[in-house]
Enzyme design. Structure first.
Site, PDB file in Angstrom:
ATOM      1  CG  ASP A 194     -83.808 -40.196  55.505  1.00  0.00           C
ATOM      2  OD1 ASP A 194     -83.599 -39.149  54.855  1.00  0.00           O
ATOM      3  OD2 ASP A 194     -82.915 -41.049  55.689  1.00  0.00           O
ATOM      4  CE  LYS A 218     -88.724 -43.414  56.980  1.00  0.00           C
ATOM      5  NZ  LYS A 218     -87.873 -43.287  58.178  1.00  0.00           N
TER       6      LYS A 218
END
Length: 362
Positions: A248, A230
């Site tokens: 997320d 991420k």
């Protein structure tokens, strides 16, 4: 007289010989009859034999016909095994394009792709100024800020990093920092001890392994302490202009609500959603989805009545559907409040966005 007697004897002898020979002549028809009978018996027996032979042959043919399908049957097919390359849960490797998301019930894959892309187009019109909501001036500041954003808001990170970068502007400076001093600066972000260890560790790795520069490759970024996929895609997409999907908590929640995928693992979500869009759309798509999740499609109470993509959403009705009540649930600039960045891009300010106040400003 003598001749007559002799002739009589001769005639008698002739009759006697004729009488003796007669049975021989009578036996010939009997023999013929017997031979004929045998032939007839043989003739009678041969059709029976032929019939038996024919029966046996037909039985053999029938059994051969029954057995033939078994011989001709193709061997049982082995169950297809999905190749390992079809999964995208391997760290340090780009998401597999072959992973196809499972469409919702009654929706074809083509319909899913069209709906997903239309949602993204609608969100692009709603958030034309979408951008990363972390303040940064270079890749080093962005990677540190992204690591610090775990388990806290971007606003809190943006209010904390000015003091951090003022004291430690380079990887070499932060690598040589006293942990207790860094902890004191990072205390407002929560989990400050663990985060201090991560940012000092990644600064040391940048200094020792990459000459003090943030690498521009996924496989290098994920080797840094505290940096996962991420964080790596945030840095690649926003500091280097390389497409990536940022999965997320907001992204995960919304793509499942929209039934783009049923996956729960971030790496699999990344692969499934990436298969719906061209690679060039990935970074902006991430911004659109995350912005929508923070402003309108909240976790506990989505503002369904104020949602611009409500007609395209399979989860419409999970939140407040009354338009007036839904408007009160809007956050940040959609609700008339400041955003999360202290120094947002000019396009955001031009669109009516408000900068966030610094730490301690009230």
């Amino acid at each position: 007289m003598k001749k007559t007697a002799a002739s009589k004897k001769s005639a008698a002898a002739d009759r006697a010989s004729t009488t003796e020979e007669a049975p021989a002549t009578e036996e010939a028809p009997a023999a013929r009859k017997s031979a004929a009978a045998k032939k007839a018996a043989t003739a009678k027996k041969s059709p029976a034999k032929k019939a038996a032979t024919a029966k046996k042959a037909s039985a053999k043919k029938a059994s051969a016909k029954k057995a033939a399908p078994l011989k001709r049957q193709a061997p049982a097919k082995k169950p297809a095994v999905v190749p390992k390359k079809a999964t995208a849960a391997v760290k340090g490797v780009a998401p597999a394009k072959t992973v196809a998301p499972k469409p919702p019930r009654g929706e074809s894959r083509t319909a899913l792709v069209r709906r997903a892309r239309r949602i993204n187009r609608e969100l692009a019109e709603v958030y034309p100024y979408a951008h990363p909501e972390l303040d940064f001036e270079n890749p080093f500041q962005l990677v540190v800020a992204t690591v610090l954003s775990a388990q806290t808001t971007d606003l809190r990170v943006n209010q904390t990093t000015p003091a951090l970068f003022a004291k430690y502007p380079t990887p070499e400076d932060l690598a040589a920092a006293v942990p207790e001093e860094v902890e004191e600066i990072l205390r407002p972000t929560g989990f400050f001890r663990a985060k201090t260890k991560s940012v000092i560790g990644l600064s040391k790795a940048l200094t020792e392994d990459f000459g003090g520069e943030v690498p521009g490759r996924l496989e290098d970024l994920v080797k840094l302490p505290g940096v996962g996929r991420k964080t790596a895609f945030v840095v690649l997409g926003n500091a280097f202009g390389r497409p990536g999907i940022t999965v997320d908590t907001h992204f995960q929640r919304l793509v499942r609500r929209w039934r783009w995928t049923e996956e729960t693992d971030p790496d699999k979500i990344e692969a499934a959603v990436g298969a719906l869009f061209p690679k060039s759309d990935w970074t902006d798509l991430s911004h659109h989805v995350i912005w929508h999740g923070r402003r309108i499609c909240h976790a506990r109470k989505p503002a369904c009545g104020a949602c611009p993509i409500a007609p395209l959403c399979p989860a419409y009705g999970e939140g407040e559907t009354d338009p007036e009540k839904a408007k009160k649930l809007l956050k940040y600039e959609k609700g008339g409040f400041p955003g999360q960045r202290l120094n947002p891009p000019q396009a955001y300010l031009d669109a009516g966005g408000k900068p966030a106040p610094p730490l301690g400003a009230g």
